[in-house]
Design a protein around this motif. Structure first.
Motif, short mmCIF file in Angstrom:
data_model
loop_
_atom_site.label_atom_id
_atom_site.label_comp_id
_atom_site.label_asym_id
_atom_site.label_seq_id
_atom_site.Cartn_x
_atom_site.Cartn_y
_atom_site.Cartn_z
N ILE A 1 -11.35 -3.82 -5.33
CA ILE A 1 -10.50 -2.66 -5.57
C ILE A 1 -10.24 -2.51 -7.07
N PRO A 2 -10.01 -1.28 -7.54
CA PRO A 2 -9.68 -1.07 -8.96
C PRO A 2 -8.36 -1.76 -9.30
N LEU A 3 -8.33 -2.47 -10.41
CA LEU A 3 -7.14 -3.20 -10.82
C LEU A 3 -6.72 -2.80 -12.22
N THR A 4 -5.42 -2.77 -12.44
CA THR A 4 -4.84 -2.56 -13.76
C THR A 4 -3.78 -3.62 -14.00
N GLU A 5 -3.18 -3.61 -15.17
CA GLU A 5 -2.12 -4.58 -15.46
C GLU A 5 -0.93 -4.39 -14.53
N ASP A 6 -0.77 -3.19 -13.98
CA ASP A 6 0.34 -2.92 -13.07
C ASP A 6 0.02 -3.26 -11.62
N SER A 7 -1.20 -3.76 -11.35
CA SER A 7 -1.56 -4.08 -9.97
C SER A 7 -0.72 -5.23 -9.42
N LYS B 1 -11.32 2.28 1.83
CA LYS B 1 -11.14 3.56 1.14
C LYS B 1 -11.14 3.42 -0.38
N VAL B 2 -10.60 2.31 -0.87
CA VAL B 2 -10.41 2.19 -2.32
C VAL B 2 -11.41 1.27 -3.00
N GLU B 3 -12.15 0.45 -2.22
CA GLU B 3 -13.04 -0.53 -2.85
C GLU B 3 -14.20 0.13 -3.57
N GLN B 4 -14.61 -0.50 -4.63
CA GLN B 4 -15.78 -0.09 -5.40
C GLN B 4 -16.63 -1.34 -5.65
N ASP B 5 -17.82 -1.34 -5.05
CA ASP B 5 -18.71 -2.51 -5.14
C ASP B 5 -18.03 -3.78 -4.66
N GLY B 6 -17.20 -3.64 -3.62
CA GLY B 6 -16.62 -4.81 -2.99
C GLY B 6 -15.27 -5.24 -3.49
N VAL C 1 0.85 -1.20 0.00
CA VAL C 1 0.00 0.00 0.00
C VAL C 1 0.88 1.24 0.00
N HIS C 2 0.61 2.15 -0.95
CA HIS C 2 1.33 3.43 -1.03
C HIS C 2 0.35 4.51 -1.46
N ASN C 3 0.21 5.54 -0.62
CA ASN C 3 -0.72 6.64 -0.89
C ASN C 3 -2.14 6.11 -1.17
N ASN C 4 -2.57 5.19 -0.31
CA ASN C 4 -3.91 4.60 -0.43
C ASN C 4 -4.14 3.88 -1.76
N GLN C 5 -3.07 3.47 -2.38
CA GLN C 5 -3.15 2.66 -3.59
C GLN C 5 -2.48 1.32 -3.31
N ALA C 6 -3.09 0.27 -3.81
CA ALA C 6 -2.59 -1.07 -3.52
C ALA C 6 -2.02 -1.74 -4.76
N ALA C 7 -0.88 -2.37 -4.57
CA ALA C 7 -0.30 -3.25 -5.58
C ALA C 7 0.05 -4.56 -4.86
N PHE C 8 0.49 -5.56 -5.62
CA PHE C 8 0.68 -6.88 -5.03
C PHE C 8 1.98 -7.50 -5.52
N ASP C 9 2.69 -8.06 -4.55
CA ASP C 9 3.88 -8.85 -4.85
C ASP C 9 3.54 -10.32 -4.66
N VAL C 10 3.91 -11.12 -5.64
CA VAL C 10 3.59 -12.55 -5.61
C VAL C 10 4.89 -13.35 -5.50
N ASN D 1 -5.49 -8.15 4.86
CA ASN D 1 -4.25 -7.55 5.34
C ASN D 1 -4.43 -6.13 5.88
N ASN D 2 -5.29 -5.33 5.23
CA ASN D 2 -5.45 -3.92 5.63
C ASN D 2 -6.85 -3.47 5.27
N VAL D 3 -7.80 -3.77 6.14
CA VAL D 3 -9.20 -3.50 5.84
C VAL D 3 -9.49 -2.00 5.77
N LYS D 4 -8.72 -1.17 6.48
CA LYS D 4 -8.94 0.28 6.43
C LYS D 4 -8.67 0.82 5.03
#
Length: 387
Positions: free
Chosen positions: A357-363, A350-355, A278-287, A343-346
């Motif tokens: 989070i917004p996702l892009t190819e860079d997520s 803030k970022v969820e839309q209809d349950g 999480v950075h600036n209320n934006q989420a990305a994921f490491d796998v 992991n971080n429900v807060k």
């Protein structure tokens, strides 16, 4: 005879007469047993298919009675699934028992426009059915899928749709889903669930005839209020790499040498770790993926570094191909929203839309792959893997 013995006989006689027994219980041989149900939707009506199992073919799982029909399929239409089932009751001459129902099969139309939700609710509420009913979807005719018999004419109770876990040790392409897991998936972020997609495989034959078998060929993605679509074939390969339930899978890679163009390896002991960043209320994921590799056969010299490089690159590609296909369908196919929710429900709120989070190819920020061990298998020939 003594008075004591006479008194005892009278007592036993009276006690016997007072026993009620099981006079109101239907005898097992006077019942029909539902093994599977298929649901289609057409012209604003549900088409319900009941697969009735013949227990004359169940006495021996290895070799069924060759003179007995293993199953029969009945169908009826109704404004609801319940209405269609009651129409089927009228055409039967015995009671129907639902406690042995093992799977529920949806057509594509039955999944659309929330039709599936009411069907699922029906079988969840019915007192005779269980939560451990496997759920599938298909684009093939429902009746054709239900009429498929196991290979070697085995008992219908041994069929793949009733026992999807039987093949999981050798091939974990798609995780089976039961009613309980489906309801949980639809009620937790991202409020979507992947249902195994079933097709009819016609690659089998005997001396007398061609035979068919069912095959898991992808997934259909169902949300709480709509059907997203299918991810099929090669486009669905990334799903097995993102699941801890994967026991064994295969991947084929192309090699850069003159002696051998392709190599197929087994993937075993897969471990998946998805970490939200999480950075600036934006989420990305490491796998992070960890697994072992087994080489079943190869020709010529081959280094472990080359195997690690090629296998890692191919698996990364398949994960991203599946993820991008999901984005095209507006679906969170890897349920990344749930990882952030846990992991971080807060931040999730803030970022969820209809349950979700917004996702892009860079997520998916990065995919790290650690191959614990490479096993060359039996050293039958002189060639072996070089460390």
């Amino acid at each position: 005879m003594s008075r004591k013995n006479i008194a005892m006989m009278i007592f036993m006689l009276v006690a016997t007469l007072l026993l009620t027994g099981c006079w109101d219980v239907t005898e097992p041989q006077r019942m029909y047993y539902v093994r599977g149900v298929g649901v289609d939707y057409e012209d604003n009506e549900y088409i319900t298919y009941l697969q009735i199992i013949n227990f004359a073919t169940v006495a021996k799982t290895e070799q069924a009675n060759p003179d007995a029909a293993p199953t029969e399929i009945g169908q009826a239409r109704g404004k609801t699934v319940e209405e269609a089932i009651y129409k089927l009751y009228r055409s039967m001459d015995q009671d129907v028992f639902w406690g042995h129902m093992t799977f529920l099969l949806f057509s594509e139309k039955a999944l659309q426009n929330e039709h599936a939700i009411s069907v699922i609710d029906t079988f969840l509420r019915f007192r005779e059915t269980r939560y451990h009913i496997w759920v599938y979807c298909t684009q093939d005719p429902i009746e054709d899928v239900l009429l498929v018999s196991p290979l070697l004419k085995r008992s219908p109770t041994a069929a793949k749709l009733s026992n999807p876990k039987n093949i999981a040790e050798q091939n974990s392409f798609v995780d089976p889903i039961n009613l309980r897991q489906l309801v949980i998936g639809l009620n937790e972020p991202s409020y979507e669930i992947s249902i195994p997609y079933v097709t009819i495989n016609k690659n089998w034959e005997t001396e007398q005839e061609d035979t068919t078998e069912t095959s898991f060929s992808g997934v259909g993605v169902l949300s709480k209020d709509s059907f997203k679509g299918f991810i099929k074939g090669q486009a669905a390969r990334g799903i097995e790499w993102m699941s801890d339930e994967t026991n064994q899978a295969e991947v084929t890679v192309q090699l850069n040498n003159d002696e051998q163009d392709h190599l197929t390896v087994d993937i075993k002991k897969l471990s998946v770790n998805v970490k939200p960043i999480v950075h600036n209320n934006q989420a990305a994921f490491d796998v992070l993926l960890k697994f072992n590799v087994v080489l079943n056969g190869f020709k010529g010299k081959l280094s472990s570094d080359e195997v690690r490089e090629k296998v890692s690159a191919e698996i990364k590609k398949e994960i991203m191909d599946t993820f991008k296909k999901g984005l095209e369908m507006d679906t969170d196919v890897f349920r990344l929203s749930e990882y952030l929710y846990r992991n971080n429900v807060k931040v999730w709120k803030k970022v969820e839309q209809d349950g979700k989070i917004p996702l892009t190819e860079d997520s998916i920020r990065k995919i790290d792959i650690h191959i614990n061990k490479i096993s060359p298998g039996r050293k039958t020939f002189a060639e072996t893997i070089e460390e």
